[in-house]
Design a protein around this motif. Structure first.
Motif, PDB file in Angstrom:
ATOM      1  N   ARG A  74       0.697  -1.354   0.014  1.00 26.30           N
ATOM      2  CA  ARG A  74       0.000  -0.044  -0.007  1.00 26.30           C
ATOM      3  C   ARG A  74       0.844   1.273  -0.092  1.00 26.30           C
ATOM      4  N   ALA A  75       2.154   1.400   0.696  1.00 27.38           N
ATOM      5  CA  ALA A  75       3.091   2.502   0.516  1.00 27.38           C
ATOM      6  C   ALA A  75       3.472   2.828  -0.803  1.00 27.38           C
ATOM      7  N   GLU A  76       3.713   1.648  -1.610  1.00 24.92           N
ATOM      8  CA  GLU A  76       3.633   2.530  -3.055  1.00 24.92           C
ATOM      9  C   GLU A  76       2.963   3.350  -3.765  1.00 24.92           C
ATOM     10  N   GLN A  77       1.723   3.413  -3.018  1.00 24.08           N
ATOM     11  CA  GLN A  77       0.674   4.326  -3.656  1.00 24.08           C
ATOM     12  C   GLN A  77       0.866   5.682  -2.954  1.00 24.08           C
ATOM     13  N   VAL A  95       2.707  12.560   6.372  1.00 23.67           N
ATOM     14  CA  VAL A  95       2.243  12.473   7.719  1.00 23.67           C
ATOM     15  C   VAL A  95       3.593  12.503   8.495  1.00 23.67           C
ATOM     16  N   SER A  96       3.368  13.558   9.516  1.00 32.51           N
ATOM     17  CA  SER A  96       4.725  13.567  10.268  1.00 32.51           C
ATOM     18  C   SER A  96       4.694  12.632  11.214  1.00 32.51           C
ATOM     19  N   GLN A 148      -5.510   8.475   1.854  1.00 33.48           N
ATOM     20  CA  GLN A 148      -5.142   8.456   3.145  1.00 33.48           C
ATOM     21  C   GLN A 148      -4.460   7.375   3.853  1.00 33.48           C
ATOM     22  N   VAL A 149      -5.160   6.155   3.469  1.00 35.69           N
ATOM     23  CA  VAL A 149      -4.411   5.053   4.208  1.00 35.69           C
ATOM     24  C   VAL A 149      -3.079   4.794   3.359  1.00 35.69           C
ATOM     25  N   ALA A 150      -2.912   5.067   2.229  1.00 37.75           N
ATOM     26  CA  ALA A 150      -1.639   4.908   1.350  1.00 37.75           C
ATOM     27  C   ALA A 150      -0.760   5.814   2.002  1.00 37.75           C
ATOM     28  N   ASP A 151      -0.980   7.154   2.231  1.00 36.41           N
ATOM     29  CA  ASP A 151      -0.013   8.009   2.850  1.00 36.41           C
ATOM     30  C   ASP A 151       0.540   7.537   3.936  1.00 36.41           C
ATOM     31  N   GLU A 168       8.421   4.674   6.118  1.00 30.26           N
ATOM     32  CA  GLU A 168       9.537   5.564   5.932  1.00 30.26           C
ATOM     33  C   GLU A 168      10.090   5.764   7.497  1.00 30.26           C
ATOM     34  N   ALA A 169       9.261   6.056   8.372  1.00 27.17           N
ATOM     35  CA  ALA A 169       9.711   6.181   9.853  1.00 27.17           C
ATOM     36  C   ALA A 169      10.468   4.844  10.346  1.00 27.17           C
ATOM     37  N   VAL A 170      10.008   3.818  10.209  1.00 27.25           N
ATOM     38  CA  VAL A 170      10.650   2.417  10.595  1.00 27.25           C
ATOM     39  C   VAL A 170      11.849   2.511   9.902  1.00 27.25           C
ATOM     40  N   VAL A 171      11.882   2.657   8.455  1.00 30.68           N
ATOM     41  CA  VAL A 171      13.217   2.420   7.622  1.00 30.68           C
ATOM     42  C   VAL A 171      14.372   3.414   7.999  1.00 30.68           C
TER      43      VAL A 171
END
Length: 334
Positions: free
Chosen positions: A184-187, A193-194, A231-234, A241-244
């Motif tokens: 889902r993150a690919e979209q 989101v901070s 919203q879900v994808a974002d 990104e936060a985990v990575v």
């Protein structure tokens, strides 16, 4: 020496045959994901029952593909893991070893993950730093040889894999969470989101992901209705990104502090494409097992057992299976 490896610590039944001269001869895996998806996580009793059903057939398949009737030794996962699932593999392994008249050795599941990149054509030489992100474990370890492991940092609460699963559940993306979030993150927009980067403002190499999961929960609660697909994808992309970034910075610190320039990434989260892209920025050689050996598998157990037996480990059927088994308690072969 040919070693039959049996993995049954959680929700994957894995079997493999490893030859110390010719390498991996055959391997087979059955994933229980479809069984547990309806429950949103692993059900221990169902996992144990399915290992009973699947492992004998997988063993016959692997030995048949390799053209081997009797291996020289058996290696089984002895822990950590679900105690019932571990007992299934250990009981079957002991029975086979007794019938064949060959030694059996109990293998630490996390050691199997640490050594999995050695199944590849270009294995990492010792010493190296290992980022182990498997299931309920997120750890940074200095590896100087077989059994010579120094824990540098670990998760103080939720591991990265657990955070992926819990976030996927909050976003109603299903189980397992890692692949669902990644897809889902690919979209999505990773900057939409901070979200916090846990413990990056503190020295040291420990991790904490429970606060990040809670931050996702607060974002979801701000939606006036179920989130739109965008919203879900974002949010999925921002969480990933936060985990990575957290894993990247901690690996960077570990390499800098140790003076080493080799990093091994093992465990299920190690298959995450965004993590692999980011780690390319490190001034170090980065090694991974192939994707099919990032998750639990029999090949890593066969390899770890073979390496320990080669190093002089005393094989015994009297090993205990353990639901909890700190890696630092694992000594050098003796």
């Amino acid at each position: 020496m040919q070693v039959l490896g049996i993995e049954s610590s959680c929700d994957e039944s894995g079997v493999a045959l490893f030859d110390t001269e010719r390498g991996l001869l055959a391997h087979a895996l059955f994933s229980q994901i479809p069984i547990h998806q309806a429950y949103g996580g692993v059900v221990p009793e169902l996992a144990s029952r399915d290992h009973v059903r699947r492992l004998p057939g997988l063993i016959r398949q692997v030995l048949g593909e390799a053209g081997v009737q009797r291996p020289d030794a058996v290696a089984v996962t002895a822990g950590p893991g679900l105690i019932g699932a571990l007992l299934v593999g250990a009981t079957l392994g002991r029975t086979l070893a007794y019938g064949w008249g060959v030694p059996i050795i109990g293998v630490h599941h996390l050691e199997g993950h640490l050594l999995a990149p050695m199944l590849e054509p270009d294995p990492p030489p010792f010493p190296f730093i290992a980022l182990l992100v498997s299931g309920g474990h997120t750890m940074l370890i200095r590896v100087d040889g077989i059994g010579r492991y120094t824990l540098l940092g670990e998760s103080l609460d939720d591991a990265a894999g657990e955070a992926f699963d819990k976030t996927a559940k909050l976003l109603q993306l299903g189980y397992p969470g890692g692949p669902a979030i990644s897809t889902r993150a690919e979209q999505g927009d990773p900057a939409a989101v901070s979200l916090p980067r846990p413990m990056l403002d503190r020295p040291g190499l420990d991790f904490s992901f429970s606060g990040l999961k809670t931050a996702v929960l607060h974002q979801v609660r701000q939606w006036t209705a179920p989130g739109t697909p965008q919203q879900v994808a974002d949010l999925a992309a921002s969480f990933q990104e936060a985990v990575v970034e957290t894993l990247f910075v901690k690996c960077q610190r570990a390499l800098r502090d140790s003076g080493l320039q080799r990093l091994v990434v093992a465990g299920g989260v190690g298959a995450n494409r965004r993590l692999r892209e980011r780690l390319k920025q490190l001034p170090a050689e980065v090694y991974y097992p192939r994707p099919e050996f990032c998750t639990d598998n029999g090949a890593m157990i066969a390899l770890a057992g073979a390496l320990r037996l080669q190093a002089g480990e005393h094989a015994s059927p009297d090993f205990c299976v353990r639901a909890r088994w700190p890696l630092e308690q694992l000594g050098v072969p003796a």
